[in-house]
Structures are given as C-alpha cells and as structure tokens.
Design a protein around this motif. Structure first.
Motif, PDB file in Angstrom:
ATOM      1  N   TRP A  57       1.121  -1.618  -0.880  1.00 36.88           N
ATOM      2  CA  TRP A  57       0.231  -0.139  -0.047  1.00 36.88           C
ATOM      3  C   TRP A  57       0.721   1.535   0.059  1.00 36.88           C
ATOM      4  O   TRP A  57       2.027   1.374   0.941  1.00 36.88           O
ATOM      5  CB  TRP A  57      -0.976   0.381   1.353  1.00 36.88           C
ATOM      6  N   THR A  58       0.573   2.675  -0.574  1.00 35.71           N
ATOM      7  CA  THR A  58       1.218   4.044  -0.527  1.00 35.71           C
ATOM      8  C   THR A  58       0.234   4.340   0.016  1.00 35.71           C
ATOM      9  O   THR A  58      -0.742   4.589   0.063  1.00 35.71           O
ATOM     10  CB  THR A  58       1.150   4.285  -1.916  1.00 35.71           C
ATOM     11  N   THR A  59       0.446   5.337   0.486  1.00 29.57           N
ATOM     12  CA  THR A  59       0.156   5.898   1.468  1.00 29.57           C
ATOM     13  C   THR A  59       1.063   7.911   1.757  1.00 29.57           C
ATOM     14  O   THR A  59       1.708   7.786   1.378  1.00 29.57           O
ATOM     15  CB  THR A  59       0.368   6.219   3.210  1.00 29.57           C
ATOM     16  N   LYS A  60      -0.477   9.077   0.619  1.00 26.88           N
ATOM     17  CA  LYS A  60       0.359  10.283   1.161  1.00 26.88           C
ATOM     18  C   LYS A  60      -0.371  10.747   1.878  1.00 26.88           C
ATOM     19  O   LYS A  60      -1.827  10.887   1.996  1.00 26.88           O
ATOM     20  CB  LYS A  60       0.622  10.765  -0.532  1.00 26.88           C
ATOM     21  N   GLY A  61      -0.284  12.039   2.045  1.00 28.66           N
ATOM     22  CA  GLY A  61      -0.474  13.154   3.053  1.00 28.66           C
ATOM     23  C   GLY A  61      -0.591  14.029   2.777  1.00 28.66           C
ATOM     24  O   GLY A  61       0.941  14.958   1.579  1.00 28.66           O
ATOM     25  N   ILE A  62      -1.027  15.298   2.559  1.00 33.64           N
ATOM     26  CA  ILE A  62      -1.158  16.761   2.874  1.00 33.64           C
ATOM     27  C   ILE A  62      -1.568  17.388   4.084  1.00 33.64           C
ATOM     28  O   ILE A  62      -2.866  16.762   4.699  1.00 33.64           O
ATOM     29  CB  ILE A  62      -1.811  17.280   1.641  1.00 33.64           C
ATOM     30  N   ILE A  63      -0.631  17.597   5.154  1.00 30.95           N
ATOM     31  CA  ILE A  63      -0.969  18.899   6.408  1.00 30.95           C
ATOM     32  C   ILE A  63      -1.666  20.260   5.929  1.00 30.95           C
ATOM     33  O   ILE A  63      -0.697  20.733   5.006  1.00 30.95           O
ATOM     34  CB  ILE A  63       0.358  18.896   7.565  1.00 30.95           C
ATOM     35  N   VAL A  64      -2.597  20.993   6.427  1.00 34.66           N
ATOM     36  CA  VAL A  64      -3.302  22.217   5.821  1.00 34.66           C
ATOM     37  C   VAL A  64      -3.018  22.453   6.952  1.00 34.66           C
ATOM     38  O   VAL A  64      -4.313  22.588   8.217  1.00 34.66           O
ATOM     39  CB  VAL A  64      -4.280  21.450   4.735  1.00 34.66           C
ATOM     40  N   ARG A  65      -3.519  24.318   6.825  1.00 33.09           N
ATOM     41  CA  ARG A  65      -3.476  24.970   8.070  1.00 33.09           C
ATOM     42  C   ARG A  65      -4.465  26.518   7.471  1.00 33.09           C
ATOM     43  O   ARG A  65      -4.541  27.088   6.459  1.00 33.09           O
ATOM     44  CB  ARG A  65      -2.577  26.369   8.688  1.00 33.09           C
ATOM     45  N   GLN A  66      -5.765  25.734   7.722  1.00 32.34           N
ATOM     46  CA  GLN A  66      -6.924  27.680   7.434  1.00 32.34           C
ATOM     47  C   GLN A  66      -7.462  27.710   8.793  1.00 32.34           C
ATOM     48  O   GLN A  66      -7.770  27.127   9.875  1.00 32.34           O
ATOM     49  CB  GLN A  66      -8.257  26.566   7.155  1.00 32.34           C
ATOM     50  N   GLY A  67      -6.795  29.645   9.022  1.00 29.10           N
ATOM     51  CA  GLY A  67      -6.978  30.000   9.904  1.00 29.10           C
ATOM     52  C   GLY A  67      -6.430  30.095  10.922  1.00 29.10           C
ATOM     53  O   GLY A  67      -5.082  28.905  11.373  1.00 29.10           O
ATOM     54  N   ALA A  68      -7.259  29.248  12.786  1.00 31.05           N
ATOM     55  CA  ALA A  68      -6.652  28.780  13.193  1.00 31.05           C
ATOM     56  C   ALA A  68      -6.828  26.875  14.203  1.00 31.05           C
ATOM     57  O   ALA A  68      -6.627  26.249  14.831  1.00 31.05           O
ATOM     58  CB  ALA A  68      -6.935  28.921  14.825  1.00 31.05           C
ATOM     59  N   VAL A  69      -7.268  26.322  12.809  1.00 29.01           N
ATOM     60  CA  VAL A  69      -7.523  25.022  12.619  1.00 29.01           C
ATOM     61  C   VAL A  69      -6.287  24.489  11.746  1.00 29.01           C
ATOM     62  O   VAL A  69      -5.757  24.866  10.343  1.00 29.01           O
ATOM     63  CB  VAL A  69      -8.643  24.552  11.956  1.00 29.01           C
ATOM     64  N   ALA A 124      -4.844  20.385   9.575  1.00 31.38           N
ATOM     65  CA  ALA A 124      -5.760  19.206   9.777  1.00 31.38           C
ATOM     66  C   ALA A 124      -4.523  18.245   8.619  1.00 31.38           C
ATOM     67  O   ALA A 124      -4.125  19.465   7.703  1.00 31.38           O
ATOM     68  CB  ALA A 124      -6.851  19.309   8.304  1.00 31.38           C
ATOM     69  N   LYS A 125      -4.768  16.982   8.926  1.00 30.38           N
ATOM     70  CA  LYS A 125      -4.416  16.140   8.563  1.00 30.38           C
ATOM     71  C   LYS A 125      -4.436  15.843   7.687  1.00 30.38           C
ATOM     72  O   LYS A 125      -5.813  14.256   7.674  1.00 30.38           O
ATOM     73  CB  LYS A 125      -2.876  15.131   8.948  1.00 30.38           C
ATOM     74  N   VAL A 126      -4.468  15.401   5.625  1.00 33.26           N
ATOM     75  CA  VAL A 126      -5.532  14.416   4.929  1.00 33.26           C
ATOM     76  C   VAL A 126      -4.268  13.000   4.719  1.00 33.26           C
ATOM     77  O   VAL A 126      -3.401  13.274   3.684  1.00 33.26           O
ATOM     78  CB  VAL A 126      -6.066  15.612   4.238  1.00 33.26           C
ATOM     79  N   GLU A 127      -5.029  12.256   4.908  1.00 34.91           N
ATOM     80  CA  GLU A 127      -4.155  11.246   4.430  1.00 34.91           C
ATOM     81  C   GLU A 127      -4.928   9.925   3.896  1.00 34.91           C
ATOM     82  O   GLU A 127      -6.124   9.645   3.863  1.00 34.91           O
ATOM     83  CB  GLU A 127      -3.373  10.068   5.510  1.00 34.91           C
ATOM     84  N   HIS A 128      -3.911   9.877   2.543  1.00 34.98           N
ATOM     85  CA  HIS A 128      -4.850   8.555   1.349  1.00 34.98           C
ATOM     86  C   HIS A 128      -4.085   7.633   0.867  1.00 34.98           C
ATOM     87  O   HIS A 128      -2.885   8.090   0.526  1.00 34.98           O
ATOM     88  CB  HIS A 128      -5.165   9.057   0.010  1.00 34.98           C
ATOM     89  N   ALA A 129      -4.853   6.790   0.799  1.00 36.30           N
ATOM     90  CA  ALA A 129      -4.007   5.185   0.666  1.00 36.30           C
ATOM     91  C   ALA A 129      -4.547   4.484   0.127  1.00 36.30           C
ATOM     92  O   ALA A 129      -6.079   4.298   0.099  1.00 36.30           O
ATOM     93  CB  ALA A 129      -3.851   4.595   2.165  1.00 36.30           C
ATOM     94  N   TRP A 130      -3.786   4.062  -0.505  1.00 40.53           N
ATOM     95  CA  TRP A 130      -4.527   2.479  -1.676  1.00 40.53           C
ATOM     96  C   TRP A 130      -3.617   1.712  -2.109  1.00 40.53           C
ATOM     97  O   TRP A 130      -2.420   1.828  -1.624  1.00 40.53           O
ATOM     98  CB  TRP A 130      -5.003   3.498  -2.993  1.00 40.53           C
ATOM     99  N   GLU A 131      -4.263   0.555  -2.804  1.00 43.95           N
ATOM    100  CA  GLU A 131      -3.435  -0.055  -2.606  1.00 43.95           C
ATOM    101  C   GLU A 131      -2.220  -0.375  -3.616  1.00 43.95           C
ATOM    102  O   GLU A 131      -3.216   0.311  -5.136  1.00 43.95           O
ATOM    103  CB  GLU A 131      -4.104  -1.558  -2.716  1.00 43.95           C
ATOM    104  N   ALA A 132      -1.149  -1.188  -4.541  1.00 48.17           N
ATOM    105  CA  ALA A 132      -0.296  -0.702  -5.238  1.00 48.17           C
ATOM    106  C   ALA A 132      -1.584  -2.047  -6.717  1.00 48.17           C
ATOM    107  O   ALA A 132      -2.433  -2.591  -6.675  1.00 48.17           O
ATOM    108  CB  ALA A 132       0.436  -2.139  -5.251  1.00 48.17           C
TER     109      ALA A 132
END
Length: 227
Positions: free
Chosen positions: A171-183, A185-193
């Motif tokens: 499996w491959t997992t990639k993520g984006i960490i993002v700030r919007q104002g005072a919040v 968030a981490k968004v992680e998407h994983a998928w099978e080869a």
C-alpha cells in the motif's frame, strides 16, 4: 480480509473583529448644520466591518469533518463515524498522533476514517487552537507544486509520506497537512498497488476539507462536497 494501513478504528475554533469608527466633528459658527455633508473629493470610503473567522470548538470541529455525503461514493464511513473531543484531557489529542506541544495548547481534536475494504482508505484528522497566531506558530509550511499544486489549499500546506506499515507493504500512503486560520488538518489517502485513481485525488480531498473548515469558521453548516 487483508489488513490495510487503515485497518484500525480511529477514535476520532467565536470572536468577531471590531472596527473602530472615528466620528468627524465638523465645527462652525452659528447654528449646527444637521444636513449630511458630501464626502471631500478624493476622500477614501469607509471600510466595511469584516467578521473574523470564528474559533472552532468541539461541536463546530466535528461538523467540519467530511461526512458520508461529502466524500467520493467509493469510500465508506468506518465503524464509529467521525468524532471530535474537547482537549480537557489531552489523551485523545496524543492518541491521534499530534505533537505533545500542540496538544498542550489545543482546544479540541477530531478525526474520521473512510475505506472501501478493498483498495482505498481516507483518514482526516483536525486540531483547533484559540487563535490563528498559535496555529501559525506550530505550522506554517510551504509545499512544493508537486505536493500541493499551483494553487495550494488553505493558508499554509505541505505534503508528507507516512512510512509503509509492515502489515500492508504493497500500500502507498500520501498526506497533506494544511492550516486554515486556527485549524490544522491532516488528510491521508492510502491505496493498494495497482489501484486506478483519479489524478489529483488527494489534493481534491484536501480542498474539500479546507472548504468545510472555512464554512464552519464563517458560522455556517458545512455543506462542501466532493460528489
């Protein structure tokens, strides 16, 4: 059923800015003129008051988490659903993988997990702080174009790649960490080869998360959807 990076169940910021208006007193001899005076030529028009983005506490943060009706149809909500917790007890914050220093100043945390039990998974985690300055102190990343595109989501964002797990080496997992104002968030998407993905899937999901945070910060029910 083979184990995936998301086989575990994941347990998953309101102030209005004030604008000081200075009253201009027009003095003169004789009786007071109550009639309105035209603006002096070239004078700047007064600026409208713009409400500041509200701080997201537990209920607002939970509402900002993507729900079953806002994510792509091929992903299903994991058992337990999305949830947020106040940070009176920092245990939840730490168990969600946030740094101890962040947890010591967080107001609330939340997360939600989606998967299709075959070849994809999506994990969204959020943490809110009392003000933007605090969130900026903790995270002010600038991702590359390859990571976050030409028009990055949020006020600051960066890409990252979690280490592969021993029980799902294909499996491959990639993520984006993002700030919007005072919040943040981490968004992680994983998928099978071998899984066929739409180009920009992770970026689109991150933009969805940012839009829902922005709606909550504006005092609106989050309705943004990727469908």
């Amino acid at each position: 059923m083979p184990r995936t990076p998301y086989s575990r169940t994941v347990g998953l910021a309101a102030s209005t800015a004030s604008v000081l208006l200075t009253s201009v007193l027009v003095g003169g001899c004789g009786a007071q003129d109550d009639a309105p005076h035209p603006a002096a030529e070239g004078a700047a028009a007064p600026k409208a008051s713009v409400p500041a983005a509200r701080v997201l506490h537990t209920a607002e943060l939970e509402a900002a988490l993507p729900n079953q009706f806002s994510i792509p149809a091929e992903l299903e909500l994991d058992m337990g659903g999305g949830q947020a917790w106040d940070n009176t007890d920092a245990t939840h914050c730490q168990s969600e993988g946030w740094l101890d220093e962040w947890c010591s100043e967080a107001l609330s945390v939340g997360s939600v997990l989606y998967k299709n039990y075959q070849d994809q998974g999506l994990l969204v985690r959020m943490i809110s702080f009392a003000d933007t300055a605090t969130a900026t102190r903790f995270f002010n990343g600038k991702g590359t174009v390859n990571e976050v595109g030409n028009n990055p989501p949020g006020d600051a964002s960066d890409g990252y790649e979690p280490e592969p797990t021993a029980d799902a080496p294909t499996w491959t997992t990639k993520g984006i960490i993002v700030r919007q104002g005072a919040v943040i968030a981490k968004v992680e998407h994983a998928w099978e080869a071998g899984t066929e993905l739409r180009p920009g899937t992770l970026l689109d999901l991150t933009k969805l998360v940012v839009l829902r945070i922005q709606q909550a910060q504006a005092g609106k029910p989050p309705t943004a959807s990727a469908r």
